[in-house]
Design a protein around this motif. Sequence first.
Motif, PDB file in Angstrom:
ATOM      1  N   ARG A  58      32.502 -84.635  25.404  1.00  0.00           N
ATOM      2  CA  ARG A  58      31.457 -84.405  26.578  1.00  0.00           C
ATOM      3  C   ARG A  58      31.559 -85.675  27.318  1.00  0.00           C
ATOM      4  O   ARG A  58      31.153 -85.507  28.670  1.00  0.00           O
ATOM      5  CB  ARG A  58      30.115 -84.075  25.939  1.00  0.00           C
ATOM      6  CG  ARG A  58      29.958 -83.072  25.054  1.00  0.00           C
ATOM      7  CD  ARG A  58      30.310 -81.754  25.684  1.00  0.00           C
ATOM      8  NE  ARG A  58      29.887 -80.645  24.955  1.00  0.00           N
ATOM      9  CZ  ARG A  58      29.870 -79.430  25.124  1.00  0.00           C
ATOM     10  NH1 ARG A  58      30.562 -79.141  26.329  1.00  0.00           N
ATOM     11  NH2 ARG A  58      29.872 -78.421  24.008  1.00  0.00           N
ATOM     12  N   GLN A  59      31.669 -86.822  26.932  1.00  0.00           N
ATOM     13  CA  GLN A  59      31.529 -88.029  27.872  1.00  0.00           C
ATOM     14  C   GLN A  59      32.399 -89.151  27.300  1.00  0.00           C
ATOM     15  O   GLN A  59      32.878 -89.201  26.152  1.00  0.00           O
ATOM     16  CB  GLN A  59      30.043 -88.648  27.411  1.00  0.00           C
ATOM     17  CG  GLN A  59      29.883 -89.610  28.443  1.00  0.00           C
ATOM     18  CD  GLN A  59      28.361 -90.151  28.359  1.00  0.00           C
ATOM     19  OE1 GLN A  59      27.812 -90.519  27.591  1.00  0.00           O
ATOM     20  NE2 GLN A  59      27.687 -89.939  29.459  1.00  0.00           N
ATOM     21  N   VAL A  77      39.832 -86.773  31.464  1.00  0.00           N
ATOM     22  CA  VAL A  77      38.998 -85.899  32.033  1.00  0.00           C
ATOM     23  C   VAL A  77      39.658 -84.517  32.543  1.00  0.00           C
ATOM     24  O   VAL A  77      39.072 -83.506  32.607  1.00  0.00           O
ATOM     25  CB  VAL A  77      38.592 -86.683  33.443  1.00  0.00           C
ATOM     26  CG1 VAL A  77      37.920 -85.973  34.371  1.00  0.00           C
ATOM     27  CG2 VAL A  77      37.710 -87.819  32.832  1.00  0.00           C
ATOM     28  N   GLY A  81      37.380 -82.114  30.889  1.00  0.00           N
ATOM     29  CA  GLY A  81      36.261 -81.877  31.699  1.00  0.00           C
ATOM     30  C   GLY A  81      34.932 -82.969  31.512  1.00  0.00           C
ATOM     31  O   GLY A  81      33.946 -82.632  31.898  1.00  0.00           O
ATOM     32  N   ALA A  82      35.418 -83.848  30.442  1.00  0.00           N
ATOM     33  CA  ALA A  82      34.288 -84.793  30.108  1.00  0.00           C
ATOM     34  C   ALA A  82      33.833 -85.759  31.215  1.00  0.00           C
ATOM     35  O   ALA A  82      34.645 -85.814  32.220  1.00  0.00           O
ATOM     36  CB  ALA A  82      34.938 -85.944  29.184  1.00  0.00           C
ATOM     37  N   THR A  83      32.770 -86.127  31.361  1.00  0.00           N
ATOM     38  CA  THR A  83      32.012 -87.006  32.255  1.00  0.00           C
ATOM     39  C   THR A  83      32.402 -88.453  31.754  1.00  0.00           C
ATOM     40  O   THR A  83      32.750 -88.898  30.615  1.00  0.00           O
ATOM     41  CB  THR A  83      30.623 -87.111  32.563  1.00  0.00           C
ATOM     42  OG1 THR A  83      29.912 -87.228  31.272  1.00  0.00           O
ATOM     43  CG2 THR A  83      30.355 -85.541  32.894  1.00  0.00           C
ATOM     44  N   VAL A  84      32.449 -89.490  32.850  1.00  0.00           N
ATOM     45  CA  VAL A  84      32.760 -90.747  32.735  1.00  0.00           C
ATOM     46  C   VAL A  84      31.677 -91.651  33.116  1.00  0.00           C
ATOM     47  O   VAL A  84      31.116 -91.704  34.022  1.00  0.00           O
ATOM     48  CB  VAL A  84      33.922 -91.218  33.290  1.00  0.00           C
ATOM     49  CG1 VAL A  84      34.479 -92.630  33.140  1.00  0.00           C
ATOM     50  CG2 VAL A  84      35.089 -90.503  32.935  1.00  0.00           C
ATOM     51  N   ALA A  85      31.233 -92.591  32.133  1.00  0.00           N
ATOM     52  CA  ALA A  85      30.063 -93.537  32.372  1.00  0.00           C
ATOM     53  C   ALA A  85      30.660 -94.933  32.192  1.00  0.00           C
ATOM     54  O   ALA A  85      31.461 -95.379  31.564  1.00  0.00           O
ATOM     55  CB  ALA A  85      28.880 -93.354  31.556  1.00  0.00           C
ATOM     56  N   CYS A 126      40.301 -93.047  38.092  1.00  0.00           N
ATOM     57  CA  CYS A 126      39.595 -92.279  37.509  1.00  0.00           C
ATOM     58  C   CYS A 126      38.080 -92.221  38.038  1.00  0.00           C
ATOM     59  O   CYS A 126      37.679 -93.176  38.375  1.00  0.00           O
ATOM     60  CB  CYS A 126      39.440 -92.331  36.023  1.00  0.00           C
ATOM     61  SG  CYS A 126      38.584 -91.369  34.926  1.00  0.00           S
ATOM     62  N   ARG A 127      37.669 -90.805  38.181  1.00  0.00           N
ATOM     63  CA  ARG A 127      36.376 -90.927  38.729  1.00  0.00           C
ATOM     64  C   ARG A 127      35.436 -91.515  37.777  1.00  0.00           C
ATOM     65  O   ARG A 127      35.626 -91.378  36.664  1.00  0.00           O
ATOM     66  CB  ARG A 127      35.976 -89.468  39.188  1.00  0.00           C
ATOM     67  CG  ARG A 127      35.634 -88.634  37.838  1.00  0.00           C
ATOM     68  CD  ARG A 127      35.113 -87.133  38.328  1.00  0.00           C
ATOM     69  NE  ARG A 127      34.421 -86.690  37.141  1.00  0.00           N
ATOM     70  CZ  ARG A 127      35.017 -85.459  36.480  1.00  0.00           C
ATOM     71  NH1 ARG A 127      36.006 -84.640  36.834  1.00  0.00           N
ATOM     72  NH2 ARG A 127      34.364 -85.066  35.259  1.00  0.00           N
ATOM     73  N   ASP A 129      31.255 -90.902  36.864  1.00  0.00           N
ATOM     74  CA  ASP A 129      30.425 -89.916  37.059  1.00  0.00           C
ATOM     75  C   ASP A 129      28.810 -90.522  37.174  1.00  0.00           C
ATOM     76  O   ASP A 129      27.906 -90.158  37.847  1.00  0.00           O
ATOM     77  CB  ASP A 129      30.211 -88.823  36.236  1.00  0.00           C
ATOM     78  CG  ASP A 129      31.727 -87.828  36.058  1.00  0.00           C
ATOM     79  OD1 ASP A 129      31.725 -87.264  37.209  1.00  0.00           O
ATOM     80  OD2 ASP A 129      32.347 -88.063  35.212  1.00  0.00           O
ATOM     81  N   ARG A 130      28.650 -91.591  36.233  1.00  0.00           N
ATOM     82  CA  ARG A 130      27.580 -92.342  36.188  1.00  0.00           C
ATOM     83  C   ARG A 130      27.718 -93.795  35.948  1.00  0.00           C
ATOM     84  O   ARG A 130      28.635 -94.390  35.251  1.00  0.00           O
ATOM     85  CB  ARG A 130      26.892 -91.856  34.965  1.00  0.00           C
ATOM     86  CG  ARG A 130      25.290 -92.585  34.600  1.00  0.00           C
ATOM     87  CD  ARG A 130      24.846 -91.920  33.438  1.00  0.00           C
ATOM     88  NE  ARG A 130      23.531 -92.763  33.132  1.00  0.00           N
ATOM     89  CZ  ARG A 130      22.632 -92.818  32.107  1.00  0.00           C
ATOM     90  NH1 ARG A 130      23.006 -91.846  31.290  1.00  0.00           N
ATOM     91  NH2 ARG A 130      21.768 -93.369  32.040  1.00  0.00           N
TER      92      ARG A 130
END
Length: 227
Positions: A58-59, A77, A81-85, A126-127, A129-130
């Motif tokens: 997930r993250q 990712v 599809g995981a988000t990156v913080a 890499c993007r 997201d947070r």
Amino acid sequence: METVQLTTDIWMLRFAVGQAYAVRIADGFALVDCGAAGAERDILAALSGLGARPQDLRQIVLTHSHNDHAGSAAALVAATGATVAAGAADAPVIRGTVPEPPPVLLDWERPIFDSVAATVPPMPPCRVDRELADGDLLDWGVAARVLHIPGHTAGSVAVHLPDAGVVFTGDTVANVERLMLGVFNVDREQAAQSFRRIAELDVDIACFGHGEPILQGAGDALRAVSP
């Protein structure tokens, strides 16, 4: 890559250089760091061995922007599809919009840095997201608090699980041969201040970016060597 179970819900993923951590969360898994570019295949295989599908990741929380900790993020990712913080000050480096600020090396660090850096491939952008700030809470289904701990990099973060008594320190602390302030810092004094902040935590387990985790009495151990 070696996978080592540390607790019921935390596994260390040990690479040739450094390590990452898989954490079982409420709706799947999170990663704290993800190794160098190319580590994604081993990470996905390790998660599969834990019963997770790619989409169950997930993250990805990146403690800092260095190649050996964030290098496989873009590939993971794409696969999951995981988000990156990541810490706000490191996010532009991870996105590839600004270069990585070089560390200020002590004389004894330079040959070590040169030998290690030559073995780590560059990080594909890499993007993020947070962008994380001090005191942020992660959506893990358990208490998971972000600490901004600058010095190793400007945006370095730690993750504190107060209910479990666990801290993920990134590279601000290392346990290679001995427990110590991490090396290759952009601001050594600031990193030492961040070490002292981590040492104030009431934790039993400390998970480092390099070196063996401490699985009992981590807070006392950190305070005993705090710079």
